[in-house]
Motif scaffolding. Structure first.
Motif, PDB file in Angstrom:
ATOM      1  N   PHE A 107      30.562  36.454  11.343  1.00  9.91           N
ATOM      2  CA  PHE A 107      29.853  37.735  11.284  1.00  9.91           C
ATOM      3  C   PHE A 107      28.551  37.578  10.516  1.00  9.91           C
ATOM      4  O   PHE A 107      28.512  36.898   9.483  1.00  9.91           O
ATOM      5  N   CYS A 156      35.571  38.914   2.865  1.00  8.46           N
ATOM      6  CA  CYS A 156      34.141  38.603   3.077  1.00  8.46           C
ATOM      7  C   CYS A 156      33.290  39.835   2.785  1.00  8.46           C
ATOM      8  O   CYS A 156      32.256  39.764   2.112  1.00  8.46           O
ATOM      9  N   HIS A 170      38.939  38.623   6.550  1.00 12.28           N
ATOM     10  CA  HIS A 170      37.546  39.067   6.672  1.00 12.28           C
ATOM     11  C   HIS A 170      37.221  40.217   5.715  1.00 12.28           C
ATOM     12  O   HIS A 170      36.073  40.358   5.280  1.00 12.28           O
ATOM     13  N   CYS A 210      29.363  34.974   7.302  1.00 10.38           N
ATOM     14  CA  CYS A 210      30.703  34.751   6.761  1.00 10.38           C
ATOM     15  C   CYS A 210      31.443  33.691   7.573  1.00 10.38           C
ATOM     16  O   CYS A 210      31.013  33.322   8.663  1.00 10.38           O
ATOM     17  N   PRO A 211      32.567  33.187   7.052  1.00 11.40           N
ATOM     18  CA  PRO A 211      33.288  32.113   7.746  1.00 11.40           C
ATOM     19  C   PRO A 211      33.814  32.499   9.120  1.00 11.40           C
ATOM     20  O   PRO A 211      34.144  31.628   9.920  1.00 11.40           O
ATOM     21  N   HIS A 212      33.900  33.823   9.400  1.00 10.31           N
ATOM     22  CA  HIS A 212      34.400  34.260  10.704  1.00 10.31           C
ATOM     23  C   HIS A 212      33.296  34.432  11.725  1.00 10.31           C
ATOM     24  O   HIS A 212      33.556  34.848  12.855  1.00 10.31           O
TER      25      HIS A 212
HETATM   26 ZN    ZN Z   1      34.459  37.108   7.505  1.00  5.14          ZN
END
Ligand code: ZN
Ligand code: ZN
Length: 165
Positions: free
Chosen positions: A54, A21, A18, A50-52
């Motif tokens: 967030f 990111c 992250h 973002c991919p997580h």
């Molecule tokens: Zn992320």
């Protein structure tokens, strides 16, 4: 609401880190601030996802975006960018899509309309790329859930421990 992607190669390293990111988002802001043609005062997007999962703040609510291609489109629509690109990381994760949803809901709470579009809708660009645009097309068919009236509780309902035979 207009949904964007980065339009460049995005490292798949973002998937596992992250911090990458956050670094990516800072780099996008730095590149926009360095753009002497546009003379941006901040990163052009209102939010990034973002991919997580967030939601990363850009201009935030109540600020006109600079990302939609021209003044009319910037006045009419907010802009959220998914941190995916044309190469490398191209497929949005489910967490990213729900972060985009979060951004859309947040902006709606502050006056945005119900429309969800891709940057390519009404402007000559491939943005937001195939995979993210496929989601946009699905998302705009889904009406936000309407609050349902509470169901009356049946006064005689009892919990049973096993189904009747
Ligand atoms: Zn992320
Ligand atoms: Zn775009």
């Amino acid at each position: 609401m207009k949904v964007h992607y980065e339009g460049t190669a995005v490292s798949t390293r973002l998937l596992s880190d992250h911090a990458a990111c956050v670094a990516e988002w800072k780099a996008i802001r730095a590149s926009h601030l360095a753009n002497k043609v546009e003379n941006y005062s901040d990163v052009a997007y209102n939010y990034a996802a973002c991919p997580h999962g967030f939601l990363l703040e850009g201009r935030g609510v109540g600020r006109r975006t600079g990302a939609n291609g021209n003044q009319d489109l910037n006045r009419a629509h907010y802009a959220i960018v998914g941190l995916v690109g044309s190469e490398g990381l191209t497929e949005p994760t489910d967490a990213m899509l729900s972060a985009i949803r979060d951004g859309i809901e947040l902006l709606r709470e502050h006056g945005a309309g119900t429309e969800i579009k891709g940057h390519r809708d009404g402007y000559a660009t491939s943005c937001p790329g195939g995979p993210l645009y496929a989601w946009v097309q699905k998302a705009r068919r889904v009406r936000p859930p309407r609050p349902r009236p509470p169901r009356p509780r049946h006064p005689l309902s009892r919990r049973t421990t096993c189904p009747p035979r």
